[in-house]
Design an enzyme around this catalytic site. Sequence first.
Site, mmCIF file in Angstrom:
data_model
loop_
_atom_site.group_PDB
_atom_site.id
_atom_site.type_symbol
_atom_site.label_atom_id
_atom_site.label_comp_id
_atom_site.label_asym_id
_atom_site.label_seq_id
_atom_site.Cartn_x
_atom_site.Cartn_y
_atom_site.Cartn_z
ATOM 1 N N TYR A 33 -49.073 52.109 96.987
ATOM 2 C CA TYR A 33 -49.642 51.927 95.657
ATOM 3 C C TYR A 33 -49.732 50.453 95.306
ATOM 4 O O TYR A 33 -49.169 49.604 95.998
ATOM 5 C CB TYR A 33 -48.824 52.685 94.606
ATOM 6 C CG TYR A 33 -47.521 52.022 94.208
ATOM 7 C CD1 TYR A 33 -46.425 51.989 95.065
ATOM 8 C CD2 TYR A 33 -47.386 51.403 92.966
ATOM 9 C CE1 TYR A 33 -45.237 51.377 94.697
ATOM 10 C CE2 TYR A 33 -46.197 50.787 92.583
ATOM 11 C CZ TYR A 33 -45.134 50.790 93.454
ATOM 12 O OH TYR A 33 -43.957 50.165 93.095
ATOM 13 N N LYS A 149 -45.375 48.426 100.173
ATOM 14 C CA LYS A 149 -45.368 48.904 98.777
ATOM 15 C C LYS A 149 -45.592 50.413 98.784
ATOM 16 O O LYS A 149 -46.655 50.908 98.416
ATOM 17 C CB LYS A 149 -46.412 48.161 97.935
ATOM 18 C CG LYS A 149 -46.126 48.299 96.439
ATOM 19 C CD LYS A 149 -46.819 47.251 95.628
ATOM 20 C CE LYS A 149 -46.677 47.478 94.133
ATOM 21 N NZ LYS A 149 -45.299 47.507 93.636
ATOM 22 N N GLU A 182 -33.596 42.161 95.275
ATOM 23 C CA GLU A 182 -34.624 42.096 94.229
ATOM 24 C C GLU A 182 -34.275 43.106 93.155
ATOM 25 O O GLU A 182 -33.236 43.755 93.225
ATOM 26 C CB GLU A 182 -36.013 42.371 94.820
ATOM 27 C CG GLU A 182 -36.130 43.741 95.451
ATOM 28 C CD GLU A 182 -37.524 44.037 95.998
ATOM 29 O OE1 GLU A 182 -38.508 43.441 95.532
ATOM 30 O OE2 GLU A 182 -37.617 44.894 96.899
ATOM 31 N N LEU A 207 -39.975 43.272 98.418
ATOM 32 C CA LEU A 207 -41.422 43.427 98.293
ATOM 33 C C LEU A 207 -42.042 42.032 98.127
ATOM 34 O O LEU A 207 -41.546 41.246 97.317
ATOM 35 C CB LEU A 207 -41.761 44.285 97.065
ATOM 36 C CG LEU A 207 -43.256 44.530 96.942
ATOM 37 C CD1 LEU A 207 -43.673 45.664 97.878
ATOM 38 C CD2 LEU A 207 -43.663 44.857 95.527
#
Length: 285
Positions: A33, A149, A182, A207
């Site tokens: 996505y 992702k 993250e 990411l």
Amino acid sequence: MSRIAYVNGRYLPLSDAAVSIEDRGYQFADGVYEVCEVRGGLLVDERRHLARLDRSLREIGMARPMSAAALSVVLHETVRRNRVHDGIVYLQITRGVARRDFAFPPADTPPSVVVSARGNDRARIEQLAADGIAVITVPDIRWQRVDIKSVALLPNVLAKQTAREQGAREAWLVDAQGRVTEGASSNAWIVSRDGKLITHPLGHDVLPGITRAVVLDVVKAQGLELEERAFTVQEAYAAREAFVTSASQIVLPVVSIDGRPIGNGAPGLIATALRRDYHRHAELS
Ligand code: PDD
């Protein structure tokens, strides 16, 4: 006005927009996505988001379902039909609908493509940026290729929910060595006591945020010192500033981590300056 979604070639009211229960996204999280910021009706950093999408598709062995130009038309048209001025546009591509089998379906199985868009209350986000947000730290229990992702977001969902239940807005994921990778839906940054910006380097365990990439350009333009390296939770507690970056929030100052105030407990000067200059370095389309 009812919201409209694009589903496999058709624009439908959200109430009629659906995919099969045998969609591989639903059954296996077998999909990828993107989320782009929408600002003044235009897409922010679309080119980079579509480049990352291509990479994610390639990494899971899928072909792009339509040309980049056609995809761009669908993204803009979905934003237009929903009359989104400021908000986000969401794109999800899965390996399509097939009889449930873990292995890939036949090569001619059409992928599922869904696009939706929604407005944000920009004033509310500006208020968040002015106040700063709280984050908590949680163990990073995600799989080992989070640079893709992918829609396999269950660990992120659990982390974000834990944050909300503890009165924080974001959770920072901590690896087995006690280092922050993250956020559940953002990249994590700190500013050290001696004024250096520190964020985890790219690799399989974070990411490659588009906002992160643009912020790196802003950092360079502002002549700030940067270290792309992992930082520990202890370093984060002792930081002068902290902040998160993502397409939906741009740069949001963090004012507390695990209940401990960061710096003087107010949004930091560097985070605020990066947020202020962000859209001068981003691309609008
Ligand atoms: N999330 N890390 C994770 C785990 C994310 O989910 C995101 C974005 C980011 C920041 O990436 P970018 O700057 O390209 O938005 C980092 C989006 C906004 C979401 O899932 O809604």
